[in-house]
Scaffold this motif. Sequence first.
Motif, PDB file in Angstrom:
ATOM      1  N   ASP A  55       0.818  -1.212   0.000  1.00 43.60           N
ATOM      2  CA  ASP A  55       0.000   0.000   0.000  1.00 43.60           C
ATOM      3  C   ASP A  55       0.854   1.265   0.000  1.00 43.60           C
ATOM      4  O   ASP A  55       2.016   1.256   0.389  1.00 43.60           O
ATOM      5  N   ASP A  56       0.208   2.354  -0.424  1.00 39.03           N
ATOM      6  CA  ASP A  56       0.654   3.747  -0.236  1.00 39.03           C
ATOM      7  C   ASP A  56       1.669   4.247  -1.254  1.00 39.03           C
ATOM      8  O   ASP A  56       2.038   5.415  -1.215  1.00 39.03           O
ATOM      9  N   HIS A  87       3.392  -2.352   3.413  1.00 34.14           N
ATOM     10  CA  HIS A  87       3.496  -1.025   2.814  1.00 34.14           C
ATOM     11  C   HIS A  87       4.833  -0.813   2.117  1.00 34.14           C
ATOM     12  O   HIS A  87       5.858  -1.305   2.596  1.00 34.14           O
ATOM     13  N   PRO A 129      -8.070   3.053   2.624  1.00 33.82           N
ATOM     14  CA  PRO A 129      -7.036   3.462   3.573  1.00 33.82           C
ATOM     15  C   PRO A 129      -7.500   3.182   5.004  1.00 33.82           C
ATOM     16  O   PRO A 129      -8.677   3.382   5.329  1.00 33.82           O
ATOM     17  N   HIS A 182      -5.890   3.012  -4.198  1.00 42.64           N
ATOM     18  CA  HIS A 182      -5.831   3.261  -2.746  1.00 42.64           C
ATOM     19  C   HIS A 182      -6.243   4.713  -2.459  1.00 42.64           C
ATOM     20  O   HIS A 182      -5.754   5.295  -1.498  1.00 42.64           O
ATOM     21  N   HIS A 233      -5.844   9.448   0.463  1.00 42.06           N
ATOM     22  CA  HIS A 233      -5.688   8.549   1.611  1.00 42.06           C
ATOM     23  C   HIS A 233      -6.478   8.980   2.849  1.00 42.06           C
ATOM     24  O   HIS A 233      -5.934   9.046   3.961  1.00 42.06           O
TER      25      HIS A 233
HETATM   26 ZN   LIG Z   1      -2.641   3.217   3.108  1.00 42.27          ZN
END
Ligand SMILES: [Zn+2]
Length: 429
Positions: free
Chosen positions: A152-153, A309, A244, A203, A207
């Motif tokens: 993620d991210d 992440h 998120p 995503h 966020h």
């Molecule tokens: Zn995230």
Amino acid sequence: MSSRLASAILLAVCVAQAIVSATVDPDQADPTHHLSERWYHDENHSVHTLFRRGGNDGIIYSPIGSPDWAQGFPADPALMQNMPQAWLDALHAAIAAGKIPDIPVTTMGGPSPTYPDGYDPMSPNVCSSSYQCRIPGDIWDGPPGTLSLSFDDGPLPPSPTLYRFLKEKQQHATHFFIGSNILQYHDYFQTVWLDNQDDIAVHTWTHPYMTTKTNEEVLAELGWTMQLIHNSTGGRVPKYWRPPYGDSDTRVRAIAQEVFGLTTVVWNQDTNDWSLSDPVPLTSLDQIASQMHTWLTGPKTPGLIILEHELSDQSVQAFMSAWDLMVSNGWKIASVAQMGDVNAYQNAWNATSPVAPARIGEISIHPPPASPTPSLSHDSSSTHVAQSTGKPSPPHTNQKNSATDRSAASTMLTWLAIFVATITVCILS
Ligand SMILES: [Zn+2]
């Protein structure tokens, strides 16, 4: 004479068949390619009209990272501005059809989003994933024996280390990307898209805790991110999104599903690796290694979906350190889509497969120009700079138009062959 006649007819038929078969789309002749010919949703889903495929069928996207590519996408405060009307229309149609639950937005007074009195986050009509309520159809677990790799991210500065590692291991993963990060770190996006050919998923744009957002804000968070991924991957429409903080409920989930065709992916194990770079982390590399050992040597049912992440060097390191254990314990390691042996995009199997053709009557949606410059328009015939993904063109781009052309050519050649056959028969007679 009759045998000569029969031979002539046979010859003519053979010639006709050869000519026709030479003009048939090989995708249609090869059943293994049929999946590339269609979208993976039912014919009437609104997402069909919201995004248009790229390639050579009238829309050519700007090179990733170019000013034209970035133009029209919103800064955070402008998220709601210039949102395509078609998105809003699709949302309002879904609301009118009773498909979007009328659940109030949450507030962030404490560690978890809070609903007004009278709305139980664990009740079926709210079912907040922040409270671990699972809505049927959302993905929390993997099939037995599988380990879904997702990060993620990103994309972010720590990402290239992860991408090099994955490529070295010949391993694909799903990347739940933040739209505004793609804009900012487009070089890393290019790497994971072109070199790794990994699966790209949504995503959101900024966020947020999504249940705190209004219907229209949820629409913008998802829509802009989908649009940028779509424009940057040769017209692929993302299939998966991850909320998120894992924060979704029946309302947010319904907007993602009913308007944009997105499937919600959560997780069943959490490393807390996102906090490793915080001044006061909630975990440590040793603690994550210990958790990983427990999970990876434990039961294989259900399959693992571990939240990880590409947020910091430490979080990337936590994954790389666990790799050998993942392999040695016999897990089938795969992206979210590969884990279920399904398509990674709504209109394509993966990064290298053909993209399903546009449908007649599709609306061409581009980010509106941020300035009076006439570049990005809603006119599909407008000229854009050729997409420089560097990816070899799919063998059957421009499928709708070329299929039509092939069909016309095939009909003409068939008649030509029949004409030749008739003349031959006449001469022989
Ligand atoms: Zn995230």
